[in-house]
Enzyme design. Structure first.
Site, mmCIF file in Angstrom:
data_model
loop_
_atom_site.group_PDB
_atom_site.id
_atom_site.type_symbol
_atom_site.label_atom_id
_atom_site.label_comp_id
_atom_site.label_asym_id
_atom_site.label_seq_id
_atom_site.Cartn_x
_atom_site.Cartn_y
_atom_site.Cartn_z
ATOM 1 C CG ASP A 38 -114.709 31.354 -11.392
ATOM 2 O OD1 ASP A 38 -115.214 32.441 -11.730
ATOM 3 O OD2 ASP A 38 -113.478 31.179 -11.335
ATOM 4 C CB CYS A 58 -118.019 22.480 -10.705
ATOM 5 S SG CYS A 58 -116.467 22.879 -9.869
ATOM 6 C CB SER A 97 -119.248 25.083 -6.725
ATOM 7 O OG SER A 97 -118.363 26.175 -6.598
ATOM 8 C CB SER A 157 -109.371 30.727 -7.732
ATOM 9 O OG SER A 157 -109.439 32.138 -7.674
ATOM 10 C CE1 TYR A 205 -112.526 31.656 -5.406
ATOM 11 C CE2 TYR A 205 -113.383 31.305 -7.614
ATOM 12 C CZ TYR A 205 -112.988 30.809 -6.388
ATOM 13 O OH TYR A 205 -113.063 29.452 -6.146
ATOM 14 C CG HIS A 209 -118.413 31.366 -6.322
ATOM 15 N ND1 HIS A 209 -118.953 30.101 -6.188
ATOM 16 C CD2 HIS A 209 -117.200 31.191 -6.919
ATOM 17 C CE1 HIS A 209 -118.108 29.208 -6.678
ATOM 18 N NE2 HIS A 209 -117.039 29.845 -7.134
#
Length: 283
Positions: A183, A160, A181, A282, A223, A221
């Protein structure tokens, strides 16, 4: 802390829903976020609106520095962050390259410390960077990268935060870290610590002054099963004062980081925080 909370609020207010195929969940998503950490001034970016486990984040980065590829090795130095990806990711469990329990495959530092050459052999990217910086060299390509698309199928997770680019101006060291990316509720509090720590420790072992660390996130992002906790709990809390990270001054080389360093070599002063929040993870 403010820039972290501003990003969280931006995702809640302006994010777009995107279906994530790997997890089977929806993510509230924004594109591009830039965070900055003043490492030279000791402004340690540890989240205070919930309890954050900074030693686990540092342990994970040290595992990358050591080139670990097994969740058991990460556990031994103080982090369980790779347990789920190594042992609960069905696609990886079915992958013929998986060597057994706790195996992570070609991930992060396993690539960066042994980056394959097209003509055979490999390059230890980090050792080259440390050598150059200690000798006052910046070739404008002092990049510790974990990103190798040809090896993605041989690891349990693509990197990531995949690139760390060091730059030297006079005697001051800077870092630009890039993350494809993030989380944000779970990962970003770790990643902020890791970017800060990486610049701080590399400056220490190369004898340079730490400057600024610049952290770029492309896809940020939240979730769908994290949104309520972020919006209705964490974002309702007032941030507290910034703590200070203390690093053992006896750590003086890459070899020290590879051999004897433990989590006892790191501590924080002045960390006040709100209660922990258990966000869903996740796989």
């Amino acid at each position: 802390m403010k820039q972290y909370l501003d990003l969280c609020q931006r995702i809640v207010d302006d994010g777009k829903w995107v279906n994530n195929e790997r997890t089977g969940k929806k993510c509230l998503t924004v594109i591009n976020a830039d965070l900055t950490y003043n490492v030279g001034n000791g402004e340690f970016p540890l989240v205070t609106t919930r309890k954050s486990f900074y030693k686990s984040a540092i342990a994970e980065m040290i595992g990358y520095i050591r080139g670990y590829d097994n969740a058991a090795d990460f556990r031994k130095i103080g982090t369980s962050t790779w347990d789920a990806n190594a042992n609960q990711n069905q696609a990886w469990l079915d992958n013929p390259h998986r060597k057994g329990e706790d195996d992570c495959g070609l991930i992060y530092g396993k690539i960066g410390r042994n980056f394959p050459k097209p003509d055979g052999g490999s390059i230890d990217l980090l050792a080259k960077i440390i050598y150059d910086l200690k000798n006052g060299i910046d070739d404008r390509g002092e990049i510790f990268t974990f990103y190798h698309p040809g090896a993605f199928h041989m690891g349990c997770l693509r990197p990531c935060m995949y690139s760390h680019h060091f730059s030297l101006l006079d005697d001051t060291l800077y870092l630009n870290s890039t993350q494809r990316s993030c989380d944000v509720p779970l990962g970003l509090n770790f990643n902020m610590v890791q970017v800060y720590f990486l610049l701080a420790i590399v400056a220490q072992i190369t004898g340079k002054k730490a400057g600024m660390a610049y952290h770029k996130i492309v896809n940020a992002h939240i979730y769908e099963d994290q949104l309520e906790l972020m919006r209705d709990v964490q974002l309702k809390r007032e941030p507290l004062g910034m703590p200070k990270l203390i690093i053992n001054p006896d750590i003086k080389s890459l070899e020290d980081l590879e051999t004897w360093v433990t989590m006892d070599d790191f501590s924080i002063e002045g960390y006040a925080h709100h209660p922990a929040i258990k966000y869903p993870f996740s796989v």
